[in-house]
Design an enzyme around this catalytic site. Structure first.
Site, PDB file in Angstrom:
ATOM      1  N   GLU A   5      10.728  -8.197  -3.302  1.00 21.93           N
ATOM      2  CA  GLU A   5      11.199  -6.872  -2.861  1.00 21.93           C
ATOM      3  C   GLU A   5      10.645  -6.686  -1.458  1.00 21.93           C
ATOM      4  O   GLU A   5       9.460  -6.390  -1.290  1.00 21.93           O
ATOM      5  CB  GLU A   5      10.650  -5.775  -3.781  1.00 21.93           C
ATOM      6  CG  GLU A   5      11.059  -5.885  -5.230  1.00 21.93           C
ATOM      7  CD  GLU A   5      12.457  -5.343  -5.501  1.00 21.93           C
ATOM      8  OE1 GLU A   5      13.181  -5.028  -4.537  1.00 21.93           O
ATOM      9  OE2 GLU A   5      12.818  -5.262  -6.683  1.00 21.93           O
TER      10      GLU A   5
ATOM     11  N   TRP B 170       0.804  -1.226   0.000  1.00 22.50           N
ATOM     12  CA  TRP B 170       0.000   0.000   0.000  1.00 22.50           C
ATOM     13  C   TRP B 170       0.836   1.275   0.000  1.00 22.50           C
ATOM     14  O   TRP B 170       0.315   2.360  -0.118  1.00 22.50           O
ATOM     15  CB  TRP B 170      -0.933   0.022   1.221  1.00 22.50           C
ATOM     16  CG  TRP B 170      -0.265  -0.432   2.497  1.00 22.50           C
ATOM     17  CD1 TRP B 170      -0.372  -1.674   3.050  1.00 22.50           C
ATOM     18  CD2 TRP B 170       0.620   0.302   3.348  1.00 22.50           C
ATOM     19  NE1 TRP B 170       0.398  -1.763   4.187  1.00 22.50           N
ATOM     20  CE2 TRP B 170       1.015  -0.557   4.400  1.00 22.50           C
ATOM     21  CE3 TRP B 170       1.118   1.601   3.335  1.00 22.50           C
ATOM     22  CZ2 TRP B 170       1.878  -0.168   5.415  1.00 22.50           C
ATOM     23  CZ3 TRP B 170       1.992   1.999   4.349  1.00 22.50           C
ATOM     24  CH2 TRP B 170       2.351   1.112   5.367  1.00 22.50           C
TER      25      TRP B 170
ATOM     26  N   GLN C 162      -1.204   0.108  11.756  1.00 21.01           N
ATOM     27  CA  GLN C 162       0.203   0.470  11.518  1.00 21.01           C
ATOM     28  C   GLN C 162       0.692   1.409  12.621  1.00 21.01           C
ATOM     29  O   GLN C 162       1.825   1.299  13.090  1.00 21.01           O
ATOM     30  CB  GLN C 162       0.333   1.128  10.138  1.00 21.01           C
ATOM     31  CG  GLN C 162       1.757   1.357   9.683  1.00 21.01           C
ATOM     32  CD  GLN C 162       2.553   0.068   9.494  1.00 21.01           C
ATOM     33  OE1 GLN C 162       1.976  -0.988   9.278  1.00 21.01           O
ATOM     34  NE2 GLN C 162       3.856   0.142   9.627  1.00 21.01           N
TER      35      GLN C 162
ATOM     36  N   CYS D 231      10.121   1.206   1.924  1.00 16.48           N
ATOM     37  CA  CYS D 231      11.027   0.066   2.090  1.00 16.48           C
ATOM     38  C   CYS D 231      12.458   0.551   2.200  1.00 16.48           C
ATOM     39  O   CYS D 231      13.241   0.017   2.972  1.00 16.48           O
ATOM     40  CB  CYS D 231      10.877  -0.890   0.920  1.00 16.48           C
ATOM     41  SG  CYS D 231      11.077  -0.067  -0.661  1.00 16.48           S
TER      42      CYS D 231
ATOM     43  N   LYS E 283      -2.646  -7.892  -7.969  1.00 14.86           N
ATOM     44  CA  LYS E 283      -3.413  -7.893  -6.710  1.00 14.86           C
ATOM     45  C   LYS E 283      -2.885  -6.740  -5.868  1.00 14.86           C
ATOM     46  O   LYS E 283      -1.821  -6.840  -5.243  1.00 14.86           O
ATOM     47  CB  LYS E 283      -3.200  -9.229  -5.986  1.00 14.86           C
ATOM     48  CG  LYS E 283      -4.350  -9.686  -5.108  1.00 14.86           C
ATOM     49  CD  LYS E 283      -4.740  -8.728  -3.997  1.00 14.86           C
ATOM     50  CE  LYS E 283      -3.872  -8.860  -2.782  1.00 14.86           C
ATOM     51  NZ  LYS E 283      -4.191  -7.865  -1.738  1.00 14.86           N
ATOM     52  N   PRO E 284      -3.611  -5.612  -5.868  1.00 13.62           N
ATOM     53  CA  PRO E 284      -3.144  -4.493  -5.039  1.00 13.62           C
ATOM     54  C   PRO E 284      -3.428  -4.760  -3.560  1.00 13.62           C
ATOM     55  O   PRO E 284      -4.184  -5.671  -3.218  1.00 13.62           O
ATOM     56  CB  PRO E 284      -3.982  -3.317  -5.542  1.00 13.62           C
ATOM     57  CG  PRO E 284      -5.182  -3.913  -6.201  1.00 13.62           C
ATOM     58  CD  PRO E 284      -4.870  -5.332  -6.574  1.00 13.62           C
ATOM     59  N   ALA E 285      -2.829  -3.944  -2.704  1.00  9.25           N
ATOM     60  CA  ALA E 285      -3.063  -4.104  -1.262  1.00  9.25           C
ATOM     61  C   ALA E 285      -4.489  -3.660  -0.927  1.00  9.25           C
ATOM     62  O   ALA E 285      -5.002  -2.702  -1.508  1.00  9.25           O
ATOM     63  CB  ALA E 285      -2.056  -3.277  -0.479  1.00  9.25           C
TER      64      ALA E 285
ATOM     65  N   GLU F  69      12.745  -3.517  11.137  1.00 11.44           N
ATOM     66  CA  GLU F  69      12.075  -2.504  10.318  1.00 11.44           C
ATOM     67  C   GLU F  69      10.862  -1.984  11.094  1.00 11.44           C
ATOM     68  O   GLU F  69       9.992  -2.761  11.500  1.00 11.44           O
ATOM     69  CB  GLU F  69      11.617  -3.124   8.998  1.00 11.44           C
ATOM     70  CG  GLU F  69      11.034  -2.091   8.059  1.00 11.44           C
ATOM     71  CD  GLU F  69      10.539  -2.702   6.752  1.00 11.44           C
ATOM     72  OE1 GLU F  69       9.843  -3.734   6.800  1.00 11.44           O
ATOM     73  OE2 GLU F  69      10.838  -2.137   5.688  1.00 11.44           O
TER      74      GLU F  69
HETATM   75  P1  NAD Z   1       2.336  -7.095   3.334  1.00 13.70           P
HETATM   76  O1  NAD Z   1       3.350  -8.146   3.104  1.00 13.70           O
HETATM   77  O2  NAD Z   1       1.449  -7.224   4.499  1.00 13.70           O
HETATM   78  O3  NAD Z   1       1.367  -6.949   2.069  1.00 13.70           O
HETATM   79  C1  NAD Z   1       1.867  -6.786   0.770  1.00 13.70           C
HETATM   80  C2  NAD Z   1       0.889  -7.405  -0.209  1.00 13.70           C
HETATM   81  O4  NAD Z   1       0.810  -8.805   0.050  1.00 13.70           O
HETATM   82  C3  NAD Z   1      -0.541  -6.867  -0.097  1.00 13.70           C
HETATM   83  O5  NAD Z   1      -1.104  -6.795  -1.397  1.00 13.70           O
HETATM   84  C4  NAD Z   1      -1.248  -7.952   0.704  1.00 13.70           C
HETATM   85  O6  NAD Z   1      -2.628  -8.016   0.452  1.00 13.70           O
HETATM   86  C5  NAD Z   1      -0.544  -9.190   0.184  1.00 13.70           C
HETATM   87  N1  NAD Z   1      -0.617 -10.339   1.085  1.00 13.70           N
HETATM   88  C6  NAD Z   1      -0.778 -10.350   2.440  1.00 13.70           C
HETATM   89  N2  NAD Z   1      -0.839 -11.627   2.896  1.00 13.70           N
HETATM   90  C7  NAD Z   1      -0.709 -12.433   1.812  1.00 13.70           C
HETATM   91  C8  NAD Z   1      -0.677 -13.844   1.625  1.00 13.70           C
HETATM   92  N3  NAD Z   1      -0.816 -14.701   2.651  1.00 13.70           N
HETATM   93  N4  NAD Z   1      -0.503 -14.324   0.372  1.00 13.70           N
HETATM   94  C9  NAD Z   1      -0.354 -13.487  -0.676  1.00 13.70           C
HETATM   95  N5  NAD Z   1      -0.396 -12.147  -0.565  1.00 13.70           N
HETATM   96  C10 NAD Z   1      -0.554 -11.617   0.661  1.00 13.70           C
HETATM   97  O7  NAD Z   1       3.163  -5.753   3.347  1.00 13.70           O
HETATM   98  P2  NAD Z   1       2.613  -4.293   3.591  1.00 13.70           P
HETATM   99  O8  NAD Z   1       2.361  -4.119   5.034  1.00 13.70           O
HETATM  100  O9  NAD Z   1       1.520  -3.990   2.636  1.00 13.70           O
HETATM  101  O10 NAD Z   1       3.883  -3.430   3.138  1.00 13.70           O
HETATM  102  C11 NAD Z   1       4.911  -3.167   3.994  1.00 13.70           C
HETATM  103  C12 NAD Z   1       6.126  -4.010   3.702  1.00 13.70           C
HETATM  104  O11 NAD Z   1       6.455  -3.937   2.313  1.00 13.70           O
HETATM  105  C13 NAD Z   1       7.343  -3.497   4.414  1.00 13.70           C
HETATM  106  O12 NAD Z   1       8.067  -4.564   4.952  1.00 13.70           O
HETATM  107  C14 NAD Z   1       8.142  -2.803   3.326  1.00 13.70           C
HETATM  108  O13 NAD Z   1       9.498  -2.685   3.571  1.00 13.70           O
HETATM  109  C15 NAD Z   1       7.834  -3.659   2.162  1.00 13.70           C
HETATM  110  N6  NAD Z   1       8.064  -2.926   0.894  1.00 13.70           N
HETATM  111  C16 NAD Z   1       9.156  -3.244   0.147  1.00 13.70           C
HETATM  112  C17 NAD Z   1       9.433  -2.541  -1.015  1.00 13.70           C
HETATM  113  C18 NAD Z   1      10.631  -2.879  -1.860  1.00 13.70           C
HETATM  114  O14 NAD Z   1      10.668  -2.482  -3.012  1.00 13.70           O
HETATM  115  N7  NAD Z   1      11.622  -3.581  -1.348  1.00 13.70           N
HETATM  116  C19 NAD Z   1       8.577  -1.521  -1.420  1.00 13.70           C
HETATM  117  C20 NAD Z   1       7.475  -1.219  -0.640  1.00 13.70           C
HETATM  118  C21 NAD Z   1       7.230  -1.950   0.526  1.00 13.70           C
END
Ligand code: NAD
Length: 484
Positions: A255, A156, A335, A289, A180-182, A386
């Site tokens: 990522e 997100w 959060q 990130c 699949k967006p957040a 983090e």
């Molecule tokens: P998250 O892992 O909770 O969610 C990311 C995505 O995964 C969302 O679309 C969510 O719906 C989906 N998801 C959640 N559970 C799932 C499952 N069991 N199976 C498949 N998909 C699932 O992460 P977040 O809280 O949305 O984002 C924060 C994290 O993302 C932080 O750790 C951040 O560092 C990382 N991030 C990394 C980068 C990068 O480029 N390295 C960029 C942005 C964010």
């Protein structure tokens, strides 16, 4: 929702070129983080919707799209990039309401989305195979081919940028995509589909299924019809994605998170460094990130720099996204609780300075004052984990060797920066630091879409952005002809 001249429904999936309600009709609420108020509903896609999207993408893979010359794919992407530019203000307003990003930052994300589409549009016909000198009587060459159907699961925090870099590169190589967006931030992903439709992408090439991670996300990562998965998000979910990809034996790009340091040596230009040191920690309320959450400072300049950092922190203003201050709210109450729990672990640490939440910030918004903590030991959880909020820790060091050792002491390795005027130290540190990107006397290099990006260790593997992403979103075939 009306997006400049563009209309799209926010409570639908986009599958096979059609806006469709989730098959069971379910929806989920969406909240404006600046006010805590519900601002609409999105479709709650589940396995059946993902299945329909994967089937549409599979069919599109064998349609005219597969025969489109690379330069025509590129032209379509570049055309879409230009359309995005005509919608920048509207996209920024939508993102500000959905993610709580101050308008200027949301606008920068929309411009970056256009830039990714332009870049990958231009690059689509510039990825070539090779001929390989081989045994007498053979001609051998390689072909770069799309994987097929690529799955994209995005977080997100920077929806537009991450969709641009991942879906943009996958399309440039001729894949068809299911996105699949957040669940917290779907609106610009749906706008992306609407603009792609307006640009003229054939039906089924781009599909978007909003929904919960454990439902739509899990179904997408496990689907046997997916040939590559690109995941951006947290480490625990990344581990689930990699396990799901392993079952289907498909490649995956991860990522993940970071704990990125900035190393400030005592010969650094502090005037130049100061804005970067703070901005890199508080941009997008620290929910980045590649946020720089650790400031490693040479002891000779520690007290002086801490004073200047503190002064900057005290000037930081936090408020609603539309007021476009330095920092907006966090994405959600959940959060904010996570970040507050981290801060509670640091109750014994010195709070050097904090920013200020504006008086007009609605009480139900998820605001948190940016916090600078000093005197932090490198093995403290606040210096290792983090946090994903506007919190930076200052860690003193005595020499170059110690600075590098602290920089490399977490499980992550996403980005780092080195502030020094010594050329030798710049080169030594750039080599010694374990990270996917190292910056010298800057942080982030303006985000450059051309610059390969990704991590090592728990920050993930594979590279997005730049030409490097195009190798990841394609596979190599070797052709050996024996002709005598
Ligand atoms: P998250 O892992 O909770 O969610 C990311 C995505 O995964 C969302 O679309 C969510 O719906 C989906 N998801 C959640 N559970 C799932 C499952 N069991 N199976 C498949 N998909 C699932 O992460 P977040 O809280 O949305 O984002 C924060 C994290 O993302 C932080 O750790 C951040 O560092 C990382 N991030 C990394 C980068 C990068 O480029 N390295 C960029 C942005 C964010």
């Amino acid at each position: 929702m009306t997006l400049s001249a563009l209309w799209y429904p926010t409570d639908k999936c986009f599958i096979d070129g059609q806006w469709q309600a989730a098959l069971n009709g379910d929806t989920l609420p969406i909240e404006d983080p600046s006010t805590g108020l519900e601002i609409g509903r999105i479709a709650r896609g589940r396995a059946a919707d993902v299945d329909a999207a994967v089937h549409a993408a599979s069919a599109a893979r064998n349609s005219d799209w597969a025969r489109l010359p690379a330069f025509e794919r590129g032209r379509l992407l570049a055309h879409m990039g230009r359309l995005v530019l005509t919608h920048v203000d509207a996209l920024a307003e939508i993102e500000a309401a959905d993610v709580g990003k101050p308008l200027k930052q949301a606008r920068a994300d929309a411009v970056a989305l256009a830039r990714y589409l332009e870049f990958y549009g231009g690059a689509a016909d510039k990825i070539h195979g090779e001929t390989i000198p081989y045994l007498d009587g053979y001609t051998v060459y390689t072909l770069r081919e799309p994987h097929g159907v690529t799955g994209h699961i995005v977080p997100w925090n920077y929806p537009m940028q991450i969709i641009g870099r991942s879906v943009g590169a996958a399309l440039a190589m001729g894949n068809t995509c299911v996105l699949k967006p957040a669940e917290e931030a779907c609106l610009t992903a749906l706008a992306f589909a609407a603009i792609a439709d307006e640009a003229g992408f054939p039906k089924g090439v781009i599909n978007v299924v909003p929904g919960l991670g454990e439902e739509a996300g899990a179904a997408l990562s496990e689907h046997p019809g997916i040939h590559h998965i690109s995941f951006t998000g947290s480490v625990p979910v990344g581990q689930l994605i990699q396990a799901a990809a392993a079952k289907n034996v498909v490649p995956v790009t991860l990522e993940l998170g970071g704990k990125s340091p900035q190393l400030v040596f005592d010969d650094a230009d502090l005037d130049a460094a100061l804005p970067f040191l703070v901005n890199a920690g508080i941009q997008n309320a620290g929910q980045t990130c590649s946020a720089s959450s650790r400031l490693l400072v040479h002891r000779n300049i520690h007290d002086q720099l801490l004073d200047r950092l503190s002064e900057r922190y005290r000037a930081l203003r936090v408020g609603p996204a539309i007021d476009d201050l330095d920092v907006g709210p966090l994405i959600s109450g959940a959060q904010k609780n996570i970040v507050n729990a981290f801060l509670a672990q640091g109750a014994d640490l010195e709070t050097a300075a904090q920013g200020r939440v504006a008086d007009n910030a609605p009480g139900a918004g998820h605001y948190l004052a940016p916090t600078l903590l000093a005197g932090v030991s490198p093995d403290h959880s606040l210096a290792r984990d983090e946090i994903f909020g506007p919190v930076q820790v200052v860690i003193p060091f005595d020499d170059e060797e110690q600075a590098i050792s602290i920089a490399n002491s977490t499980d992550f390795g996403l980005v780092a920066s080195v502030w020094t005027n010594s050329g030798g130290r710049q080169m030594r540190a750039a080599k010694a630091i374990r990270a996917g990107q190292v910056f010298i006397n800057n942080y982030g290099a303006g985000g450059g879409v051309e610059l390969p990006f990704g991590g090592i260790g728990k920050s993930g593997h594979g590279r997005e952005k730049g030409f490097e992403a195009l190798y990841g979103f394609s596979t190599l075939k070797t052709v050996a002809a024996l002709h005598g």
